[in-house]
Enzyme design. Structure first.
Site, PDB file in Angstrom:
ATOM      1  N   ASP A  75      33.204  41.097  51.222  1.00 13.88           N
ATOM      2  CA  ASP A  75      32.779  39.700  51.059  1.00 13.88           C
ATOM      3  C   ASP A  75      33.973  38.768  50.890  1.00 13.88           C
ATOM      4  OD1 ASP A  75      33.240  40.913  48.488  1.00 13.88           O
ATOM      5  OD2 ASP A  75      32.226  39.218  47.546  1.00 13.88           O
ATOM      6  N   GLU A 129      32.285  41.529  45.677  1.00 13.01           N
ATOM      7  CA  GLU A 129      33.361  41.602  44.666  1.00 13.01           C
ATOM      8  C   GLU A 129      33.641  40.234  44.076  1.00 13.01           C
ATOM      9  OE1 GLU A 129      37.349  41.400  42.942  1.00 13.01           O
ATOM     10  OE2 GLU A 129      36.655  40.314  44.708  1.00 13.01           O
TER      11      GLU A 129
END
Ligand SMILES: [Zn+2]
Length: 359
Positions: A75, A129
């Site tokens: 991400d 994350e």
């Protein structure tokens, strides 16, 4: 959509970095990129592949004596006029170029092109994350499939600008409260001013001398800081409460409990409430794969002062460190970019470390 991660893209970590950046994957929107990654990993005959949510795991099973994890998150933070990628001279610009699709590209490149590494390898491409811990792909794996994380050593390819950053500092937040008694300010002597009482809290913070600690050659600098202060009732009232929020960053030779005891000592005599805490991680540079990794990189490790997912491995007893081509100072910045040379250097270093020795 045809999968852009074709074989000729996978063999070149620079081209692969761009391809990954050009698949939009802001946190909670990682399905497409995870699908693409999973599909190419499943085509590699030397890998067993599994998936949890939008986290993809692939591992070799060659019967090697030691196992190493290479991990990268899929991400990014929200796009900020920096999508898709662009190239200017030796720089790739775009959201996630530094943090951390250039690092993730190195792991994916190795997964696709290194069928016979000298250690067994587990690759983790994980989701979420950049947001709250409850969504973090590694945290979810640690709960649902802790066996995926079992290894002798782990490398997270977060941006470090090609330097090894080992361990990480712990962090904790606490509220220090002072009490008083309300009164009309016209008759202030009838009250006790809680904001004035906070002066002593601030004085202790100002006088505080943080430790500097060196472990395995890595120097950690602790810090204890007020990060917020609140108090006051009205313009004509002696306040009866003041709250100073403090943040302690502690070197990994202290446990969370020891760090809390230390903060309690600093604010002895005051009411203290712990609100948040995360442990640090020791650098763990003595494991054999870690020493060989350092030899391949060829430069001294530095201490990681922030908190990273390295600590999740440390909590499982697995030494872990950060090493990636991105510049951490550019992470989350609108002009985020990565140097093509750093990607090539990183790929060469990891190959040197992981390629089976030729006899
Ligand atoms: Zn990151």
């Amino acid at each position: 959509m045809a999968n852009p991660l074709t074989p000729d893209v996978l063999v070149d970590p620079v081209v692969l970095t761009r391809a990954l950046v050009d698949i939009e994957s802001v946190s909670r929107n990682e399905k497409v990129i995870a699908d693409c990654v999973e599909e190419v990993l499943r085509k590699a005959p030397h890998l067993s592949v599994d998936r949890l949510g939008n986290t993809v795991m692939a591992c070799t099973d060659l019967g090697r004596e030691q196992r190493v994890v290479l991990a990268g998150h899929l991400d990014t933070v929200p796009i900020n006029n920096n999508f898709p990628s662009t190239v200017v001279d030796d720089l790739i610009y775009g959201c996630g170029t530094s943090d951390m699709k250039s690092g993730t590209a190195l792991a994916l490149h190795l997964a696709a092109t290194l069928p016979d590494p000298r250690y067994d390898l587990t690759y983790l491409f994980y989701e979420a994350e950049e947001i709250e811990s409850q969504y973090n792909g590694l945290a979810l794996v640690a709960e649902a499939h802790p066996e995926w994380l079992l290894a002798d050593f782990a490398v997270l390819l977060e941006p470090t600008y090609g330097v090894v950053e080992a361990g990480c500092q712990g962090t904790m937040r606490a509220l220090v409260r002072t009490h008083g008694r309300r009164a009309h300010t016209a008759r202030a002597w009838r009250g006790v001013n809680a904001i004035h009482a906070a002066g002593e809290v601030l004085r202790r913070l100002q006088d505080y001398r943080p430790r500097t600690v060196t472990i395995d050659g890595c120097t950690y600098r602790e810090g204890l800081n007020a990060v917020r202060i609140s108090g006051g009732v009205a313009g004509n009232v002696v306040p009866d409460e003041c709250v100073v929020e403090v943040n302690m960053r502690f070197a990994p030779d202290r446990t969370e409990k020891q760090a809390l005891e230390h903060v309690q000592e600093v604010f002895e005599g005051f009411e203290l409430e712990l609100t948040d805490s995360a442990p640090g991680a020791l650098p763990g540079l003595t494991a054999a794969p870690a020493r060989e990794f350092l030899a391949a990189v060829g430069s001294e490790p530095a201490a990681k002062l922030g908190w990273t997912d390295v600590a999740r491995f440390a909590a499982l007893g697995i030494p872990a460190l950060n090493y990636g081509p991105g510049d951490p100072l550019l992470a989350h910045a609108p002009d985020e970019h990565v140097e093509i040379g750093k990607i090539r250097d990183g790929a060469a270093t990891l190959h040197r470390w992981l390629a089976a020795p030729s006899f």
